[in-house]
Design a protein around this motif. Sequence first.
Motif, PDB file in Angstrom:
ATOM      1  N   GLY A 150      32.421  24.509   7.048  1.00 51.46           N
ATOM      2  CA  GLY A 150      32.210  25.413   5.947  1.00 51.46           C
ATOM      3  C   GLY A 150      30.803  25.956   5.957  1.00 51.46           C
ATOM      4  N   GLY A 151      30.715  27.130   5.442  1.00 54.88           N
ATOM      5  CA  GLY A 151      29.425  27.775   5.345  1.00 54.88           C
ATOM      6  C   GLY A 151      29.504  28.990   4.455  1.00 54.88           C
ATOM      7  N   VAL A 152      28.467  29.792   4.520  1.00 55.35           N
ATOM      8  CA  VAL A 152      28.377  30.956   3.647  1.00 55.35           C
ATOM      9  C   VAL A 152      27.658  32.095   4.374  1.00 55.35           C
ATOM     10  CG1 VAL A 152      26.208  30.197   2.570  1.00 55.35           C
ATOM     11  CG2 VAL A 152      27.741  31.679   1.301  1.00 55.35           C
ATOM     12  N   LEU A 153      28.070  33.299   4.083  1.00 57.44           N
ATOM     13  CA  LEU A 153      27.380  34.503   4.547  1.00 57.44           C
ATOM     14  C   LEU A 153      26.472  34.934   3.419  1.00 57.44           C
ATOM     15  CD1 LEU A 153      27.036  37.126   6.317  1.00 57.44           C
ATOM     16  CD2 LEU A 153      28.929  38.043   4.981  1.00 57.44           C
ATOM     17  N   VAL A 154      25.188  35.135   3.703  1.00 55.04           N
ATOM     18  CA  VAL A 154      24.250  35.562   2.669  1.00 55.04           C
ATOM     19  C   VAL A 154      23.563  36.860   3.072  1.00 55.04           C
ATOM     20  CG1 VAL A 154      23.801  33.219   1.841  1.00 55.04           C
ATOM     21  CG2 VAL A 154      22.289  34.220   3.547  1.00 55.04           C
ATOM     22  N   LEU A 155      23.164  37.594   2.067  1.00 55.15           N
ATOM     23  CA  LEU A 155      22.336  38.782   2.243  1.00 55.15           C
ATOM     24  C   LEU A 155      20.924  38.359   1.889  1.00 55.15           C
ATOM     25  CD1 LEU A 155      21.914  41.838   2.664  1.00 55.15           C
ATOM     26  CD2 LEU A 155      22.502  42.134   0.246  1.00 55.15           C
ATOM     27  N   ALA A 156      20.000  38.464   2.832  1.00 58.27           N
ATOM     28  CA  ALA A 156      18.629  38.018   2.624  1.00 58.27           C
ATOM     29  C   ALA A 156      17.668  39.195   2.722  1.00 58.27           C
ATOM     30  CB  ALA A 156      18.259  36.965   3.672  1.00 58.27           C
ATOM     31  N   SER A 157      16.511  39.057   2.102  1.00 59.15           N
ATOM     32  CA  SER A 157      15.504  40.120   2.147  1.00 59.15           C
ATOM     33  C   SER A 157      14.499  39.901   3.276  1.00 59.15           C
ATOM     34  CB  SER A 157      14.768  40.198   0.811  1.00 59.15           C
ATOM     35  OG  SER A 157      14.141  38.962   0.535  1.00 59.15           O
ATOM     36  N   GLN A 158      14.692  38.830   4.040  1.00 54.47           N
ATOM     37  CA  GLN A 158      13.847  38.576   5.204  1.00 54.47           C
ATOM     38  C   GLN A 158      14.686  37.945   6.300  1.00 54.47           C
ATOM     39  OE1 GLN A 158      10.882  35.859   3.740  1.00 54.47           O
ATOM     40  NE2 GLN A 158      12.197  34.088   3.939  1.00 54.47           N
ATOM     41  N   LYS A 159      14.238  38.091   7.528  1.00 54.72           N
ATOM     42  CA  LYS A 159      14.963  37.497   8.646  1.00 54.72           C
ATOM     43  C   LYS A 159      14.802  35.980   8.587  1.00 54.72           C
ATOM     44  CE  LYS A 159      15.664  37.600  13.527  1.00 54.72           C
ATOM     45  NZ  LYS A 159      16.395  38.499  14.322  1.00 54.72           N
ATOM     46  N   LEU A 160      15.919  35.270   8.718  1.00 52.73           N
ATOM     47  CA  LEU A 160      15.900  33.815   8.726  1.00 52.73           C
ATOM     48  C   LEU A 160      15.973  33.323  10.162  1.00 52.73           C
ATOM     49  CD1 LEU A 160      18.475  33.182   5.829  1.00 52.73           C
ATOM     50  CD2 LEU A 160      15.981  33.284   5.678  1.00 52.73           C
ATOM     51  N   GLU A 161      15.214  32.283  10.461  1.00 51.40           N
ATOM     52  CA  GLU A 161      15.178  31.747  11.824  1.00 51.40           C
ATOM     53  C   GLU A 161      16.446  30.955  12.124  1.00 51.40           C
ATOM     54  OE1 GLU A 161      11.624  29.563  12.862  1.00 51.40           O
ATOM     55  OE2 GLU A 161      10.530  30.621  11.277  1.00 51.40           O
ATOM     56  N   VAL A 162      17.078  31.258  13.252  1.00 51.61           N
ATOM     57  CA  VAL A 162      18.256  30.507  13.679  1.00 51.61           C
ATOM     58  C   VAL A 162      17.840  29.052  13.889  1.00 51.61           C
ATOM     59  CG1 VAL A 162      19.973  30.230  15.509  1.00 51.61           C
ATOM     60  CG2 VAL A 162      19.367  32.520  14.697  1.00 51.61           C
ATOM     61  N   GLY A 163      18.632  28.146  13.346  1.00 52.55           N
ATOM     62  CA  GLY A 163      18.339  26.717  13.456  1.00 52.55           C
ATOM     63  C   GLY A 163      17.520  26.176  12.302  1.00 52.55           C
ATOM     64  N   TRP A 174      23.098  32.127  12.446  1.00 56.52           N
ATOM     65  CA  TRP A 174      22.815  33.449  13.002  1.00 56.52           C
ATOM     66  C   TRP A 174      22.202  34.307  11.910  1.00 56.52           C
ATOM     67  CZ3 TRP A 174      25.396  37.078  10.212  1.00 56.52           C
ATOM     68  CH2 TRP A 174      26.589  36.708   9.604  1.00 56.52           C
ATOM     69  N   CYS A 175      21.472  35.349  12.321  1.00 58.52           N
ATOM     70  CA  CYS A 175      20.861  36.276  11.369  1.00 58.52           C
ATOM     71  C   CYS A 175      20.681  37.624  12.059  1.00 58.52           C
ATOM     72  CB  CYS A 175      19.520  35.744  10.873  1.00 58.52           C
ATOM     73  SG  CYS A 175      18.787  36.769   9.573  1.00 58.52           S
ATOM     74  N   PHE A 176      21.206  38.689  11.414  1.00 57.88           N
ATOM     75  CA  PHE A 176      21.111  40.033  11.972  1.00 57.88           C
ATOM     76  C   PHE A 176      20.645  41.021  10.920  1.00 57.88           C
ATOM     77  CE2 PHE A 176      24.626  37.945  14.283  1.00 57.88           C
ATOM     78  CZ  PHE A 176      24.102  38.000  15.562  1.00 57.88           C
ATOM     79  N   ALA A 177      19.895  42.030  11.352  1.00 56.08           N
ATOM     80  CA  ALA A 177      19.469  43.098  10.452  1.00 56.08           C
ATOM     81  C   ALA A 177      20.683  43.936  10.061  1.00 56.08           C
ATOM     82  CB  ALA A 177      18.422  43.972  11.137  1.00 56.08           C
ATOM     83  N   SER A 178      20.668  44.426   8.841  1.00 55.22           N
ATOM     84  CA  SER A 178      21.724  45.307   8.353  1.00 55.22           C
ATOM     85  C   SER A 178      21.646  46.651   9.072  1.00 55.22           C
ATOM     86  CB  SER A 178      21.571  45.526   6.847  1.00 55.22           C
ATOM     87  OG  SER A 178      22.401  46.569   6.404  1.00 55.22           O
ATOM     88  N   ALA A 179      22.793  47.210   9.392  1.00 62.26           N
ATOM     89  CA  ALA A 179      22.833  48.527  10.012  1.00 62.26           C
ATOM     90  C   ALA A 179      22.550  49.621   8.982  1.00 62.26           C
ATOM     91  CB  ALA A 179      24.190  48.764  10.660  1.00 62.26           C
ATOM     92  N   LYS A 180      22.735  49.323   7.704  1.00 59.26           N
ATOM     93  CA  LYS A 180      22.570  50.323   6.644  1.00 59.26           C
ATOM     94  C   LYS A 180      21.189  50.325   6.007  1.00 59.26           C
ATOM     95  CE  LYS A 180      27.419  50.441   5.357  1.00 59.26           C
ATOM     96  NZ  LYS A 180      28.383  50.269   4.277  1.00 59.26           N
ATOM     97  N   ASN A 181      20.526  49.157   5.970  1.00 55.42           N
ATOM     98  CA  ASN A 181      19.254  49.053   5.276  1.00 55.42           C
ATOM     99  C   ASN A 181      18.315  48.147   6.074  1.00 55.42           C
ATOM    100  OD1 ASN A 181      17.116  48.600   3.539  1.00 55.42           O
ATOM    101  ND2 ASN A 181      18.409  48.436   1.725  1.00 55.42           N
ATOM    102  N   ALA A 182      17.213  48.696   6.517  1.00 60.28           N
ATOM    103  CA  ALA A 182      16.288  47.961   7.389  1.00 60.28           C
ATOM    104  C   ALA A 182      15.642  46.755   6.713  1.00 60.28           C
ATOM    105  CB  ALA A 182      15.200  48.904   7.902  1.00 60.28           C
ATOM    106  N   THR A 183      15.684  46.684   5.389  1.00 60.93           N
ATOM    107  CA  THR A 183      15.061  45.550   4.699  1.00 60.93           C
ATOM    108  C   THR A 183      16.061  44.451   4.353  1.00 60.93           C
ATOM    109  OG1 THR A 183      15.336  46.588   2.528  1.00 60.93           O
ATOM    110  CG2 THR A 183      13.258  47.020   3.712  1.00 60.93           C
ATOM    111  N   ASP A 184      17.308  44.619   4.756  1.00 59.28           N
ATOM    112  CA  ASP A 184      18.336  43.612   4.490  1.00 59.28           C
ATOM    113  C   ASP A 184      18.733  42.897   5.778  1.00 59.28           C
ATOM    114  OD1 ASP A 184      18.454  44.244   1.800  1.00 59.28           O
ATOM    115  OD2 ASP A 184      20.239  45.503   1.997  1.00 59.28           O
TER     116      ASP A 184
END
Length: 97
Positions: free
Chosen positions: A1-14, A38-48
């Motif tokens: 189990g886990g969760v998908l989150v929208l963050a305002s900064q890049k989170l480090e894998v691990g 995992w963590c990826f930049a949003s394609a729609k908003n560079a700050t997400d």
Amino acid sequence: GGVLVLASQKLEVGAKVKVHIDMEKYGDSIEAKGEVRWCFASAKNATDFYAGIRFLDLAPIQKTKIAKMREWFTSTEYKQKTAIRKRQSTPNVEYER
């Protein structure tokens, strides 16, 4: 189990994080330890950034709360209420120290 989150900064894998999720529907919340998978930049908003966080060491009560949350988010009622999504609040994620 886990969760998908929208963050305002890049989170480090691990990275180990603490996740706090308010469940307004039930007047309750969940706090759990997790690991960024995992963590990826949003394609729609560079700050997400979108991040996948795997829960770690969940207590039985936390698993029960997550099951209720999953049931709510997959319900017809929720889908109808969120047909037009508005950003109101996002889970609070903190790096563990």
